[in-house]
Enzyme design. Sequence first.
Site, PDB file in Angstrom:
ATOM      1  N   ARG A  80       0.892  -1.128  -0.029  1.00  0.00           N
ATOM      2  CA  ARG A  80      -0.178  -0.077  -0.025  1.00  0.00           C
ATOM      3  C   ARG A  80       0.860   1.241   0.030  1.00  0.00           C
ATOM      4  O   ARG A  80       0.377   2.398  -0.524  1.00  0.00           O
ATOM      5  CB  ARG A  80      -1.100  -0.195   1.159  1.00  0.00           C
ATOM      6  N   ARG A 106       0.472   4.956  -8.323  1.00  0.00           N
ATOM      7  CA  ARG A 106      -0.840   5.766  -8.538  1.00  0.00           C
ATOM      8  C   ARG A 106      -0.532   7.019  -8.895  1.00  0.00           C
ATOM      9  O   ARG A 106      -0.941   7.870  -9.880  1.00  0.00           O
ATOM     10  CB  ARG A 106      -1.975   5.651  -7.057  1.00  0.00           C
ATOM     11  N   ASN A 121      -7.871   4.168 -10.747  1.00  0.00           N
ATOM     12  CA  ASN A 121      -6.303   4.655  -9.991  1.00  0.00           C
ATOM     13  C   ASN A 121      -5.434   3.291 -10.313  1.00  0.00           C
ATOM     14  O   ASN A 121      -4.513   3.320  -9.318  1.00  0.00           O
ATOM     15  CB  ASN A 121      -6.813   4.750  -8.708  1.00  0.00           C
ATOM     16  N   HIS A 151      -4.951  -2.339  -7.672  1.00  0.00           N
ATOM     17  CA  HIS A 151      -5.617  -2.536  -6.363  1.00  0.00           C
ATOM     18  C   HIS A 151      -4.700  -3.147  -5.413  1.00  0.00           C
ATOM     19  O   HIS A 151      -3.413  -3.906  -5.920  1.00  0.00           O
ATOM     20  CB  HIS A 151      -6.516  -3.654  -6.611  1.00  0.00           C
TER      21      HIS A 151
HETATM   22  P1  ATP Z   1      -8.363  -0.622  -3.848  1.00  0.00           P
HETATM   23  O1  ATP Z   1      -9.317  -1.627  -3.073  1.00  0.00           O
HETATM   24  O2  ATP Z   1      -8.718  -0.643  -5.262  1.00  0.00           O
HETATM   25  O3  ATP Z   1      -6.598  -1.190  -3.593  1.00  0.00           O
HETATM   26  P2  ATP Z   1      -8.307   1.554  -1.967  1.00  0.00           P
HETATM   27  O4  ATP Z   1      -8.030   0.492  -0.846  1.00  0.00           O
HETATM   28  O5  ATP Z   1      -7.084   2.357  -1.907  1.00  0.00           O
HETATM   29  O6  ATP Z   1      -8.363   0.862  -3.515  1.00  0.00           O
HETATM   30  P3  ATP Z   1     -11.258   1.524  -1.283  1.00  0.00           P
HETATM   31  O7  ATP Z   1     -11.767   2.458  -0.320  1.00  0.00           O
HETATM   32  O8  ATP Z   1     -11.087   0.040  -1.098  1.00  0.00           O
HETATM   33  O9  ATP Z   1      -9.847   2.146  -1.944  1.00  0.00           O
HETATM   34  O10 ATP Z   1     -11.990   1.938  -2.706  1.00  0.00           O
HETATM   35  C1  ATP Z   1     -11.878   0.957  -3.765  1.00  0.00           C
HETATM   36  C2  ATP Z   1     -11.739   1.514  -4.981  1.00  0.00           C
HETATM   37  O11 ATP Z   1     -13.016   2.393  -5.169  1.00  0.00           O
HETATM   38  C3  ATP Z   1     -10.634   2.491  -5.218  1.00  0.00           C
HETATM   39  O12 ATP Z   1      -9.737   1.975  -5.468  1.00  0.00           O
HETATM   40  C4  ATP Z   1     -11.138   3.356  -6.120  1.00  0.00           C
HETATM   41  O13 ATP Z   1     -10.883   3.207  -7.520  1.00  0.00           O
HETATM   42  C5  ATP Z   1     -12.722   3.532  -5.886  1.00  0.00           C
HETATM   43  N1  ATP Z   1     -13.328   4.615  -5.253  1.00  0.00           N
HETATM   44  C6  ATP Z   1     -12.919   4.763  -3.781  1.00  0.00           C
HETATM   45  N2  ATP Z   1     -13.656   6.002  -3.325  1.00  0.00           N
HETATM   46  C7  ATP Z   1     -14.409   6.518  -4.555  1.00  0.00           C
HETATM   47  C8  ATP Z   1     -15.056   7.592  -4.777  1.00  0.00           C
HETATM   48  N3  ATP Z   1     -15.493   8.585  -3.807  1.00  0.00           N
HETATM   49  N4  ATP Z   1     -15.533   7.653  -5.908  1.00  0.00           N
HETATM   50  C9  ATP Z   1     -15.199   7.001  -6.932  1.00  0.00           C
HETATM   51  N5  ATP Z   1     -14.486   5.814  -6.915  1.00  0.00           N
HETATM   52  C10 ATP Z   1     -13.766   5.664  -5.720  1.00  0.00           C
HETATM   53 MG    MG Z   2      -9.343  -1.371  -0.757  1.00  0.00          MG
END
Ligand code: ATP
Ligand code: MG
Length: 139
Positions: free
Chosen positions: A87, A104, A114, A117
Amino acid sequence: MATNRTFTMIKPDAVRNGHIGNILQMINAAGFRIIAMKYTNISLAQAKKFYEVHAARPFYGELTEFMSSGPIVAAILEKDNAVADFRTLIGATNPAEAAEGTIRKRYATSLGENAVHGSDSDENAVIEGDFFFSGLERF
Ligand code: ATP
Ligand code: MG
């Protein structure tokens, strides 16, 4: 137990933009070993299942449509402290807030698209790896 493994996907935006090679190079350079890897395209139903924890969030539809919109690279990675270190390597969810030198910061185009994952816990790393890979596909 599983504290040395995480799960990642190179998302459809990064695949479409030609960043698979550069992202894998950054993953290798950061000291992660690839345990399993595949190039695949998940269905909308599979994306909804994978991101079930976000089902109540307003971006769930957008997220799952995007994640099923084209091929991805899924992988299980191994390294000491894998979840937290990965992360750090990928940077903040919103690329506008991601630190210099993170995946990212370099390759993500927006909060929704982004580039990568990364699992958020050891427990989810196991669940997510099991979603994509059988025991025969891990080395
Ligand atoms: P990931 O799980 O993809 O690694 P993350 O853990 O940093 O990302 P999460 O909170 O798990 O973030 O959200 C999952 C994914 O949903 C994010 O990577 C992003 O692509 C999308 N996402 C999160 N927040 C938003 C938002 N406010 N608007 C649009 N898409 C969002
Ligand atoms: Mg996540």
